[in-house]
Scaffold this motif. Structure first.
Motif, PDB file in Angstrom:
ATOM      1  N   HIS A  75     -11.034   0.023  -7.238  1.00 37.69           N
ATOM      2  CA  HIS A  75     -11.410   1.373  -7.664  1.00 37.69           C
ATOM      3  C   HIS A  75     -11.423   1.472  -9.193  1.00 37.69           C
ATOM      4  O   HIS A  75     -12.359   2.042  -9.780  1.00 37.69           O
ATOM      5  CB  HIS A  75     -10.453   2.405  -7.060  1.00 37.69           C
ATOM      6  N   ARG A  93      -4.766  -3.969  -4.157  1.00 36.53           N
ATOM      7  CA  ARG A  93      -6.102  -4.570  -4.275  1.00 36.53           C
ATOM      8  C   ARG A  93      -7.177  -3.492  -4.302  1.00 36.53           C
ATOM      9  O   ARG A  93      -8.078  -3.504  -5.144  1.00 36.53           O
ATOM     10  CB  ARG A  93      -6.343  -5.537  -3.109  1.00 36.53           C
ATOM     11  N   ARG A  94      -7.094  -2.524  -3.389  1.00 42.15           N
ATOM     12  CA  ARG A  94      -8.074  -1.436  -3.333  1.00 42.15           C
ATOM     13  C   ARG A  94      -8.017  -0.593  -4.596  1.00 42.15           C
ATOM     14  O   ARG A  94      -9.044  -0.159  -5.122  1.00 42.15           O
ATOM     15  CB  ARG A  94      -7.827  -0.583  -2.077  1.00 42.15           C
ATOM     16  N   SER A 118       0.826  -1.213   0.000  1.00 40.03           N
ATOM     17  CA  SER A 118       0.000   0.000   0.000  1.00 40.03           C
ATOM     18  C   SER A 118       0.855   1.255   0.000  1.00 40.03           C
ATOM     19  O   SER A 118       2.047   1.218   0.319  1.00 40.03           O
ATOM     20  CB  SER A 118      -0.935   0.008   1.205  1.00 40.03           C
ATOM     21  N   TRP A 126      -4.052   3.111   0.412  1.00 46.20           N
ATOM     22  CA  TRP A 126      -4.754   2.115  -0.404  1.00 46.20           C
ATOM     23  C   TRP A 126      -3.768   1.049  -0.836  1.00 46.20           C
ATOM     24  O   TRP A 126      -2.648   1.341  -1.264  1.00 46.20           O
ATOM     25  CB  TRP A 126      -5.355   2.752  -1.641  1.00 46.20           C
TER      26      TRP A 126
END
Length: 169
Positions: free
Chosen positions: A143, A138-139, A120, A135
Motif C-alpha cells: 500500500h 507485507r500488504r 497482521s 492487513w
C-alpha cells in the motif's frame, strides 16, 4: 542502523528497492525548486509539491506505525485534509524532505528487522475498509509503495504545470 539493500535478500530487498525507486521519483520532481514554487498550486486541485512530500511522509509513517502497533498506532487528531497537501506557514521544502528522509530510514530499518511480514492487524474502523479486515505488514508495504507511486505521478503533473519540467517522461 542504516539499512543497505545489498545486505537484504529476497522479498524484503525487492519491496524496499521498489519503494526507494518511487521515493526517488518523488524527490526528483522537487529538485531545484524554492519554497514558493513547492507551495504553489498549479491545478484546480489543492495538491502542491511540498504538500505531496508532507502527505507521503505522514502516510508512510502512519502505515508503518500500523504495521507494528495496529489501528491504535494510527490514531491522529482530526486534521485539515486539504491542508495536509499544502505547505503550512513556516514549513520549507528542505525541512519536509529531511522529515521524509527520516521516515524512509525508519521504514527501511523496520522492514529489514521485523521478524515476520505475515504479521497482521485489524484495520481501523472506516467506511472504506471492510469491517474486521486485516492487513499484514507485507500488504501495508504494498500500500505504501502504491501510495508513493501514485503521488509521484501527481507530482510530475504539478511540476510540468509549474515550469514545464518533465521528471518522469
Amino acid at each position: 542502523m542504516t539499512v543497505s539493500n545489498e545486505t537484504l535478500s529476497g522479498e524484503r530487498r525487492d519491496l524496499l528497492q521498489t519503494l526507494a525507486k518511487h521515493r526517488g521519483f518523488l524527490r526528483q520532481t522537487v529538485r531545484g525548486l524554492d519554497d514558493e514554487q513547492a507551495a504553489r498550486r498549479t491545478t484546480v486541485s489543492e495538491l502542491t509539491l511540498g504538500g505531496l512530500i508532507k502527505h507521503v511522509a505522514t502516510t508512510e509513517s502512519l502505515w508503518m506505525g500500523f504495521a507494528t502497533g495496529g489501528a491504535d498506532a494510527m490514531r491522529l487528531e482530526p486534521e485539515d485534509w486539504a491542508g495536509q497537501h499544502r505547505m503550512g506557514e513556516g514549513e520549507t521544502l528542505a525541512g519536509l524532505l529531511e522529515g521524509y528522509e527520516q521516515v524512509a530510514a525508519r521504514t527501511d530499518e523496520l522492514v529489514a528487522t521485523l521478524p515476520d511480514l505475515d504479521a497482521s492487524h485489524e484495520l481501523p474502523k472506516a467506511p472504506w475498509f471492510e469491517p474486521g479486515a486485516r492487513w499484514s505488514v507485507r500488504r501495508v508495504l504494498l500500500h505504501v509503495i502504491a501510495e508513493t507511486a501514485q503521488h509521484a505521478g501527481h507530482a510530475d503533473i504539478i511540476r510540468e504545470a509549474l515550469d514545464g519540467a518533465k521528471t518522469m517522461g
